[in-house]
Write a protein that holds these residues in place. Structure first.
Motif, short mmCIF file in Angstrom:
data_model
loop_
_atom_site.label_atom_id
_atom_site.label_comp_id
_atom_site.label_asym_id
_atom_site.label_seq_id
_atom_site.Cartn_x
_atom_site.Cartn_y
_atom_site.Cartn_z
N GLU A 21 0.79 -1.08 0.09
CA GLU A 21 -0.13 0.03 0.04
C GLU A 21 0.84 1.11 -0.10
O GLU A 21 2.00 1.27 0.75
N GLY A 54 -7.44 10.37 0.44
CA GLY A 54 -7.02 11.28 1.57
C GLY A 54 -8.31 11.26 2.43
O GLY A 54 -9.64 11.18 1.62
N HIS A 81 -7.95 2.90 -3.75
CA HIS A 81 -8.87 3.43 -2.50
C HIS A 81 -10.01 4.24 -2.80
O HIS A 81 -9.47 5.32 -3.60
N ALA A 109 -12.98 -0.32 -1.25
CA ALA A 109 -13.86 0.34 -1.07
C ALA A 109 -14.33 0.56 0.39
O ALA A 109 -14.21 -0.37 1.29
N GLY A 112 -14.97 5.53 5.20
CA GLY A 112 -14.34 6.60 5.20
C GLY A 112 -14.49 7.09 6.83
O GLY A 112 -15.51 6.91 7.26
N TYR A 152 -11.28 -5.39 10.85
CA TYR A 152 -10.57 -4.89 12.11
C TYR A 152 -10.73 -5.88 13.26
O TYR A 152 -11.58 -6.22 13.83
N HIS A 156 -13.73 -2.04 14.79
CA HIS A 156 -13.65 -0.59 14.64
C HIS A 156 -13.98 0.08 15.82
O HIS A 156 -15.06 -0.16 16.44
N GLU A 158 -15.75 2.62 16.20
CA GLU A 158 -17.03 3.05 16.28
C GLU A 158 -18.31 1.70 16.60
O GLU A 158 -19.38 1.99 16.79
N LYS A 172 -20.79 -6.48 3.89
CA LYS A 172 -19.84 -5.99 2.60
C LYS A 172 -19.53 -7.20 1.82
O LYS A 172 -19.46 -6.99 0.35
N ILE A 181 -8.92 -6.58 3.82
CA ILE A 181 -7.49 -6.21 4.15
C ILE A 181 -7.67 -5.82 5.86
O ILE A 181 -8.34 -4.88 5.94
N GLN A 183 -6.92 -3.78 9.47
CA GLN A 183 -6.24 -2.74 9.92
C GLN A 183 -5.00 -3.40 10.51
O GLN A 183 -4.81 -4.57 10.82
P1 FAD Z 1 -16.99 0.07 7.70
O1 FAD Z 1 -16.09 -1.23 7.58
O2 FAD Z 1 -18.15 0.22 6.66
O3 FAD Z 1 -17.50 0.22 8.90
C1 FAD Z 1 -16.63 0.20 9.95
C2 FAD Z 1 -17.39 -0.20 11.41
O4 FAD Z 1 -17.68 0.76 11.80
C3 FAD Z 1 -18.42 -1.10 11.17
O5 FAD Z 1 -18.06 -2.30 11.66
C4 FAD Z 1 -19.44 -0.56 12.16
O6 FAD Z 1 -19.42 -1.22 13.38
C5 FAD Z 1 -19.14 0.56 12.26
N1 FAD Z 1 -20.00 1.68 11.77
C6 FAD Z 1 -20.08 1.99 10.41
N2 FAD Z 1 -20.82 2.76 10.12
C7 FAD Z 1 -21.54 3.09 11.35
C8 FAD Z 1 -22.86 3.72 11.73
N3 FAD Z 1 -23.29 4.39 10.95
N4 FAD Z 1 -23.12 3.89 12.92
C9 FAD Z 1 -22.41 2.82 14.05
N5 FAD Z 1 -21.60 2.15 13.68
C10 FAD Z 1 -20.98 2.05 12.38
N6 FAD Z 1 -9.53 5.78 5.30
C11 FAD Z 1 -9.24 6.83 4.38
O7 FAD Z 1 -10.02 7.91 4.42
N7 FAD Z 1 -8.67 6.46 3.15
C12 FAD Z 1 -7.98 5.35 2.74
O8 FAD Z 1 -7.61 5.07 1.74
C13 FAD Z 1 -8.26 4.34 3.72
N8 FAD Z 1 -7.88 3.10 3.55
C14 FAD Z 1 -8.06 2.07 4.37
C15 FAD Z 1 -7.37 0.83 4.14
C16 FAD Z 1 -7.69 -0.31 5.34
C17 FAD Z 1 -7.20 -1.57 4.92
C18 FAD Z 1 -8.37 0.00 6.35
C19 FAD Z 1 -8.57 -1.08 7.53
C20 FAD Z 1 -8.89 1.49 6.59
C21 FAD Z 1 -8.69 2.47 5.73
N9 FAD Z 1 -9.31 3.47 5.90
C22 FAD Z 1 -9.10 4.71 5.03
C23 FAD Z 1 -9.72 4.13 7.25
C24 FAD Z 1 -11.30 3.98 7.02
O9 FAD Z 1 -11.96 4.79 6.05
C25 FAD Z 1 -11.79 4.21 8.62
O10 FAD Z 1 -11.52 3.05 9.41
C26 FAD Z 1 -13.35 4.29 8.42
O11 FAD Z 1 -13.76 4.85 9.79
C27 FAD Z 1 -14.28 3.39 8.58
O12 FAD Z 1 -14.49 2.88 7.13
P2 FAD Z 1 -14.59 1.47 6.74
O13 FAD Z 1 -14.87 1.30 5.21
O14 FAD Z 1 -13.57 0.56 7.18
O15 FAD Z 1 -15.90 1.20 7.49
#
Ligand code: FAD
Length: 304
Positions: A21, A54, A81, A109, A112, A152, A156, A158, A172, A181, A183
């Motif tokens: 990455e 970003g 990403h 996907a 964020g 995670y 996560h 949250e 998903k 992938i 954390q």
């Molecule tokens: P999701 O997998 O959709 O949700 C994560 C968790 O949050 C869920 O399990 C759920 O329990 C909780 N959650 C989600 N929505 C809600 C809700 N509405 N209410 C309550 N709980 C909720 N960030 C960037 O900005 N750019 C990147 O390029 C980027 N790359 C990443 C790559 C990897 C491999 C990882 C692990 C993270 C990356 N992130 C990146 C960080 C990520 O955007 C954050 O962790 C973000 O907070 C959650 O996005 P997600 O797609 O993991 O969320």
């Protein structure tokens, strides 16, 4: 099994896949550093290389430019990403279509982080994708993309519970994600226990462990605190007192990551995703340790 036997088995190891990455560069100097890293790591024939997006889509153009350059100038398979925070469906779909037109076939996907920053409440854009699962579906509708998503091992921040977090991962996957992938983490048991729970829930896609070589302990610890990854006491202790000793820090970082990856290898893990921070040296050394060797035809400079 003797140590010697384990080592020689490892060196002859087949079926190990790595992915790397990178983040999009902010200026010409960073662009040079990024491309030097890509050139150095490309001969290891990664399964794919991903480029981050970003927070809040702040690197939309730079991520696109970097991914497009990888398509045009290398034989690597890039994964872009993409987050849906602060963007309407139409805006997100436009980015996805532009990737399709540029020949990109893999998107990571993500929902964020909340627009107000980590720790604030996430609010979807009124016309936007409401969840990552919806985003995955949207991407799959636009083209025949491989779609990777996050996972995670320590849940996560949250998320109300591990179960709720795994439900989100399942949604998903049901929406069409083909790989997850994780954390980063430092305690392999966390990942292996998570894997057991995920498999028990009927999720069978590859779950790549995200490995972060500790290029800078302070930075890693502060990032870990924000994203809910734990820093074990033993890790902090290893870097303690080395603030003004970068050479020793690097050696410790290499040893820590090597130990982690070799332990995962011994547990049967064969796919590894490295958070490179756009620096190749540590990652290259670790890949050599697990038996990967340069593949001549995979060099980045061998333009497609
Ligand atoms: P999701 O997998 O959709 O949700 C994560 C968790 O949050 C869920 O399990 C759920 O329990 C909780 N959650 C989600 N929505 C809600 C809700 N509405 N209410 C309550 N709980 C909720 N960030 C960037 O900005 N750019 C990147 O390029 C980027 N790359 C990443 C790559 C990897 C491999 C990882 C692990 C993270 C990356 N992130 C990146 C960080 C990520 O955007 C954050 O962790 C973000 O907070 C959650 O996005 P997600 O797609 O993991 O969320």
């Amino acid at each position: 099994m003797s140590t010697e036997t384990r080592r020689s088995r490892r060196n002859g190891q087949r079926g190990i896949h790595v992915s790397f990455e990178f983040f999009p560069p902010k200026n010409a100097e960073m662009e040079t550093a990024l491309w030097e890293s890509i050139e150095r790591l490309a001969p290891l024939a990664p399964q794919f290389v991903s480029v981050t997006y970003g927070a809040g889509g702040s690197t939309r153009e730079r991520t696109h430019a970097t991914v497009e350059r990888i398509v045009k100038e290398t034989k690597l398979k890039p994964a872009a990403h993409l987050t849906c925070v602060g963007a309407s469906r139409a805006e997100v779909d436009e980015v996805v279509s532009a990737y399709k037109d540029a020949g990109v076939r893999h998107i990571v996907a993500l929902r964020g982080d909340p627009a107000g920053g980590i720790g604030t409440t996430y609010e979807a854009h009124p016309d936007g994708y409401k969840s990552t699962a919806e985003l995955v579906e949207g991407i799959r509708r636009i083209g025949d993309f491989e779609v990777s998503v996050s996972a995670y091992p320590e849940k996560h921040p949250e998320s109300a519970s591990f179960e709720a977090d795994i439900d989100v991962l399942k949604a998903k996957v049901d929406a069409g994600a083909t790989r997850a992938i994780t954390q980063f983490f430092f305690d392999n048991d966390l990942y292996l226990r998570f894997l057991d729970k995920v498999r028990a829930r009927g999720i069978n896609i590859p779950i790549l462990p995200g490995i972060v070589p500790v290029q800078n302990f302070k930075q890693t610890a502060s990032f870990a605190a924000r994203c809910g990854a734990s820093i074990p006491f033993w890790l902090a202790e290893r870097f303690d007192g080395l603030e003004n000793d970068p050479a020793t820090r690097r050696l410790i970082a290499a040893a820590v990551a090597a130990e982690q990856v070799i332990d995962l290898l011994d547990a049967g893990v064969r796919d590894f995703h490295f958070y490179t921070m756009n620096k190749a040296d540590l990652v290259y050394a670790i890949c050599r340790l697990i038996g990967l060797r340069p593949v001549a035809e995979a060099r980045a400079s061998a333009a497609a």
